[in-house]
Design a protein around this motif. Structure first.
Motif, PDB file in Angstrom:
ATOM      1  N   VAL A   1       0.835  -1.205   0.000  1.00 19.69           N
ATOM      2  CA  VAL A   1       0.000   0.000   0.000  1.00 19.69           C
ATOM      3  C   VAL A   1       0.868   1.253   0.000  1.00 19.69           C
ATOM      4  N   PHE A   2       1.909   1.251   0.839  1.00 20.94           N
ATOM      5  CA  PHE A   2       2.788   2.422   0.918  1.00 20.94           C
ATOM      6  C   PHE A   2       3.517   2.667  -0.395  1.00 20.94           C
ATOM      7  N   VAL A   3       4.016   1.612  -1.016  1.00 23.08           N
ATOM      8  CA  VAL A   3       4.731   1.749  -2.285  1.00 23.08           C
ATOM      9  C   VAL A   3       3.775   2.202  -3.384  1.00 23.08           C
ATOM     10  N   PHE A   4       2.557   1.673  -3.385  1.00 19.89           N
ATOM     11  CA  PHE A   4       1.568   2.063  -4.397  1.00 19.89           C
ATOM     12  C   PHE A   4       1.224   3.553  -4.275  1.00 19.89           C
ATOM     13  N   ILE A   5       1.001   4.020  -3.042  1.00 14.90           N
ATOM     14  CA  ILE A   5       0.702   5.434  -2.817  1.00 14.90           C
ATOM     15  C   ILE A   5       1.887   6.305  -3.231  1.00 14.90           C
ATOM     16  N   THR A   6       3.091   5.860  -2.901  1.00 15.26           N
ATOM     17  CA  THR A   6       4.287   6.608  -3.285  1.00 15.26           C
ATOM     18  C   THR A   6       4.428   6.673  -4.800  1.00 15.26           C
ATOM     19  N   GLY A   7       4.105   5.570  -5.491  1.00 16.37           N
ATOM     20  CA  GLY A   7       4.154   5.576  -6.944  1.00 16.37           C
ATOM     21  C   GLY A   7       3.201   6.597  -7.542  1.00 16.37           C
ATOM     22  N   ALA A   8       1.987   6.671  -6.981  1.00 12.48           N
ATOM     23  CA  ALA A   8       1.014   7.660  -7.454  1.00 12.48           C
ATOM     24  C   ALA A   8       1.509   9.078  -7.180  1.00 12.48           C
ATOM     25  N   ASP A   9       2.094   9.292  -6.002  1.00 13.74           N
ATOM     26  CA  ASP A   9       2.653  10.608  -5.682  1.00 13.74           C
ATOM     27  C   ASP A   9       3.799  10.964  -6.620  1.00 13.74           C
TER      28      ASP A   9
ATOM     29  N   VAL B   1       4.204   9.971  -9.757  1.00 11.74           N
ATOM     30  CA  VAL B   1       3.637  10.354 -11.052  1.00 11.74           C
ATOM     31  C   VAL B   1       3.168  11.804 -11.008  1.00 11.74           C
ATOM     32  N   SER B   2       2.491  12.171  -9.922  1.00 12.57           N
ATOM     33  CA  SER B   2       2.031  13.551  -9.767  1.00 12.57           C
ATOM     34  C   SER B   2       3.206  14.516  -9.681  1.00 12.57           C
ATOM     35  N   PHE B   3       4.230  14.143  -8.946  1.00 16.10           N
ATOM     36  CA  PHE B   3       5.400  15.003  -8.758  1.00 16.10           C
ATOM     37  C   PHE B   3       6.161  15.220 -10.062  1.00 16.10           C
TER      38      PHE B   3
END
Length: 274
Positions: free
Chosen positions: A19-27, A29-31
């Motif tokens: 979950v943490f890695v998935f959220i970081t991946g989405a962040d 992409v946004s960054f």
């Protein structure tokens, strides 16, 4: 009972890491993509000061401070990503963490990325290296960048799935351990293991596109894109044997589309053994 409890704890830790890695991946992409292109389209925040000469900007204490902070953040990520992949450290972590070693590596990578994204200092007091602001390209070029970024991220996620995404995040290792099936990487062919050892980042071209293709390139973005591009270029060591293996695998996959379903399944099984 202790063994069952240990397995439950390991599974929970692996899922939390996912979950943490998935959220970081989405962040991430946004960054990398959304914020830079969105700010350029809306103009809600200042990206750079084209009226300021470079000779003055490079002596500005705020510019130098921001660059020093950004270099430090990049150093944290690069050191973490390389040190934990170094064979002696990797073996030491494996002996301590066991099946959670890969999950720990992904967690620390995501944590380093979160630190980088949260504390990154934009350099807004210096000129842009390029900035598309003349009509009609000030509208069409950001849209073109958005489209190409979307395509590149779609390709990146597709490649991660092909390269066994659960194994990359350490989930598959935990699943195999709980079912007594051993290390999933050990079940792959020697040529596949060799390829994975040499090709640490199978998405270099796509990441290079999203790092560099922007309507405006600020000084801090140049630092980010240049550093990550150089790191990606140095992080893998493909040779002729790896390229030959990839060519054979691609050819075999293309052949599956021309075979009947039963023969395709049998042929796919044979190539998995190779």
């Amino acid at each position: 009972m202790a063994s069952v409890t240990a397995r439950v704890i390991i599974c929970i830790l692996a899922l939390l890491n996912f979950v943490f890695v998935f959220i970081t991946g989405a962040d991430f992409v946004s960054f990398i993509s959304f914020r830079a292109i969105y700010n350029n389209i809306t103009g809600e925040s200042t990206i750079c000061q084209d009226s300021v000469p470079w000779s003055f900007a490079l002596r500005d204490s705020s510019v130098i401070k921001s660059l020093v902070v950004d270099v430090g953040l990049l150093a944290i990520f690069i050191v973490q990503h390389s040190l934990l992949a170094w064979a002696p450290v990797k073996q030491a972590c494996q002996s301590v963490l066991g099946v959670l070693n890969r999950a720990m590596y992904c967690f620390t990578t995501a944590l380093a990325l979160q630190i980088l994204m949260q504390y990154w200092q934009p350099v807004t007091e210096a000129p842009c290296l390029w900035s598309v602001r003349d009509a009609p390209w000030n509208t069409w070029f950001p849209l073109l960048c958005s489209t190409l970024h979307f395509i590149c991220w779609a390709i990146i996620f597709s490649i991660l799935l092909v390269f066994d995404y659960p194994e990359l995040l350490g989930i598959k290792q935990v699943y195999y351990e709980c079912h007594g099936m051993g290390d999933p990487l050990a079940l792959k062919s020697p040529r596949a293991q060799r390829l994975f050892a040499h090709l640490r980042h199978p998405v270099c071209v796509e990441l290079a596109v999203v790092l560099w293709l922007l309507p405006a390139l600020s000084l801090d973005r140049l630092l980010l894109a240049g550093s990550l591009s150089a790191y990606l270029a140095l992080a893998h060591s493909l040779d002729t044997q790896d390229c030959a293996y990839l060519s054979v695998q691609l050819h075999s996959k293309l052949q599956l589309f021309s075979l009947p379903q039963g023969e395709a399944a049998q042929d796919n099984y044979i190539h998995k053994q190779d």
